[in-house]
Write a protein that holds these residues in place. Structure first.
Motif, short mmCIF file in Angstrom:
data_model
loop_
_atom_site.label_atom_id
_atom_site.label_comp_id
_atom_site.label_asym_id
_atom_site.label_seq_id
_atom_site.Cartn_x
_atom_site.Cartn_y
_atom_site.Cartn_z
N ASP A 112 0.94 -1.47 0.02
CA ASP A 112 0.13 -0.38 0.16
C ASP A 112 1.22 1.31 0.25
O ASP A 112 1.43 1.28 0.67
CB ASP A 112 -0.95 -0.25 1.43
CG ASP A 112 -1.99 -1.69 1.60
OD1 ASP A 112 -2.24 -1.58 0.22
OD2 ASP A 112 -2.57 -1.56 2.83
N SER A 113 0.40 2.02 -0.32
CA SER A 113 1.17 3.87 -0.80
C SER A 113 2.12 3.83 -0.88
O SER A 113 2.66 4.77 -0.20
CB SER A 113 0.78 4.44 0.71
OG SER A 113 -0.25 4.14 0.99
N VAL A 114 2.55 3.14 -2.03
CA VAL A 114 4.37 3.50 -2.19
C VAL A 114 4.73 3.94 -3.80
O VAL A 114 6.03 4.23 -3.27
CB VAL A 114 5.27 1.53 -2.03
CG1 VAL A 114 4.65 0.61 -1.33
CG2 VAL A 114 3.85 0.76 -3.03
N ASP A 116 3.94 7.52 -5.66
CA ASP A 116 4.40 9.15 -4.88
C ASP A 116 3.31 9.73 -6.31
O ASP A 116 2.28 10.74 -6.06
CB ASP A 116 5.40 9.80 -5.67
CG ASP A 116 6.45 9.36 -4.54
OD1 ASP A 116 6.01 9.98 -3.50
OD2 ASP A 116 7.61 9.36 -4.58
N CYS A 141 -0.90 4.47 -4.17
CA CYS A 141 -0.42 5.41 -4.79
C CYS A 141 -0.91 6.17 -3.15
O CYS A 141 -1.96 5.71 -2.38
CB CYS A 141 -1.58 6.16 -5.16
SG CYS A 141 -1.03 7.97 -5.69
N ARG A 142 0.47 6.90 -2.81
CA ARG A 142 0.07 7.03 -0.86
C ARG A 142 -0.65 8.40 -1.60
O ARG A 142 -0.82 9.10 -2.08
CB ARG A 142 1.69 7.84 -1.24
CG ARG A 142 2.11 9.04 -1.34
CD ARG A 142 3.54 10.15 -1.39
NE ARG A 142 3.85 10.46 -1.98
CZ ARG A 142 3.32 12.23 -2.15
NH1 ARG A 142 2.66 11.85 -1.39
NH2 ARG A 142 4.48 12.47 -2.53
N SER A 276 -5.94 10.95 1.93
CA SER A 276 -5.70 10.48 2.71
C SER A 276 -7.32 9.68 3.67
O SER A 276 -8.35 10.39 3.13
CB SER A 276 -4.79 10.93 4.36
OG SER A 276 -5.93 12.11 4.37
#
Length: 280
Positions: A112-114, A116, A141-142, A276
């Motif tokens: 997850d979230s790796v 930019d 996507c972060r 977020s």
């Protein structure tokens, strides 16, 4: 530049998709008709140096290479081993920081979230299950990162071409959705919900000048564009249906033919910021 040797396990549907995009010569198609389209998407998203960028359904690297040329670190994924090999070869030749990974955009092999930035230039739109693909691209996507998608519109030439070919190809499986829906902002918003901020959209056209006559387009695509190669192969024992498909394609090309001998293929770019959980 690294290349993954991961063995990709695919179900029958995805194996058929890989076979379809591996037949013909998509690299030549992309180089002939959309050589700058990936660069257009990258310009719209503006990756910063050292950003970690994921290019989904990268093909031979139309968006991968422009992103990497800006000093981004790019991971390129595709179902097709042959297209990935071409992307990797081109990245090596240009000494670009690209990692090529065989992967299904509906089931990405990343945490997850790796990333930019997550991009796709006329790629992820062809994944059959839109919600699954959207969930995956958002997952990796972060928060604060950028999502950028370029898709052929349903009212444009390629969107109409895909619709015109539908009666000549096998029916899609349950739950599959038409590719051009990715150019419909309402559809994209329904897919992403509140996980993305406001969607920025831009509609434009690619001006294609590679063909002298409409029939030249059909002959070129019938030899090189995977979905059309597969459609004609399926009709190889039926001369009447083959001619019917040829006529449908020729008629559509004539209707989109410009007085100066060009064609204009409409696309839509959608960009947005990944929110977020607190912001969504």
């Amino acid at each position: 530049m690294d290349e993954s040797q991961t063995l990709l396990q695919l179900d029958d549907l995805k194996a058929a998709h890989r076979a379809m995009w591996s037949c013909g010569d998509y690299t030549t198609v992309a180089d002939t008709v959309i050589p700058r389209l990936g660069e257009t998407l990258v310009d719209a998203c503006a990756p910063s140096p050292n950003d970690h960028v994921l290019d989904l359904a990268c093909g031979s690297g139309n968006a991968t290479l422009p992103a990497a040329s800006l000093s981004a670190t790019v991971t390129a994924v595709d179902l097709s081993d042959s297209l990935l090999a071409t992307c990797a070869q081109r990245a090596r030749a240009e000494r670009l920081d690209v990692t090529c990974v065989p992967a299904d955009v509906e089931d990405l092999p990343f945490s997850d979230s790796v990333f930019d930035m997550v991009l796709s230039c006329v790629g992820v739109m062809f994944a059959p299950h839109h919600h699954a693909a959207a969930n995956e691209l958002l997952r990796v996507c972060r928060p604060g990162g950028t999502v950028g998608l370029l898709s052929w519109s349903g009212r444009g030439f390629i969107g109409q071409l895909l619709a015109a070919m539908r009666p000549f190809v096998p029916q899609p499986p349950p739950g599959a959705q038409p590719p051009a829906l990715w150019a419909d902002v309402d559809h994209v918003r329904e897919l992403v919900g509140k996980r993305l901020g406001p969607l920025s959209t831009r509609t434009d056209v690619v001006r294609v000048t590679a063909f002298e006559q409409p029939a030249d387009f059909r002959r070129f695509f019938a030899d090189s564009y995977g979905p059309m190669v597969a459609a004609f192969a399926r009709l190889s024992d039926d001369a009447a249906r083959t001619r019917e498909l040829e006529d449908v394609i020729d008629d559509l090309a004539h209707r989109h033919w410009q007085a100066d001998g060009s064609m204009e293929w409409e696309y839509v770019i959608v960009t947005a910021t990944r929110l977020s959980e607190e912001d969504s």
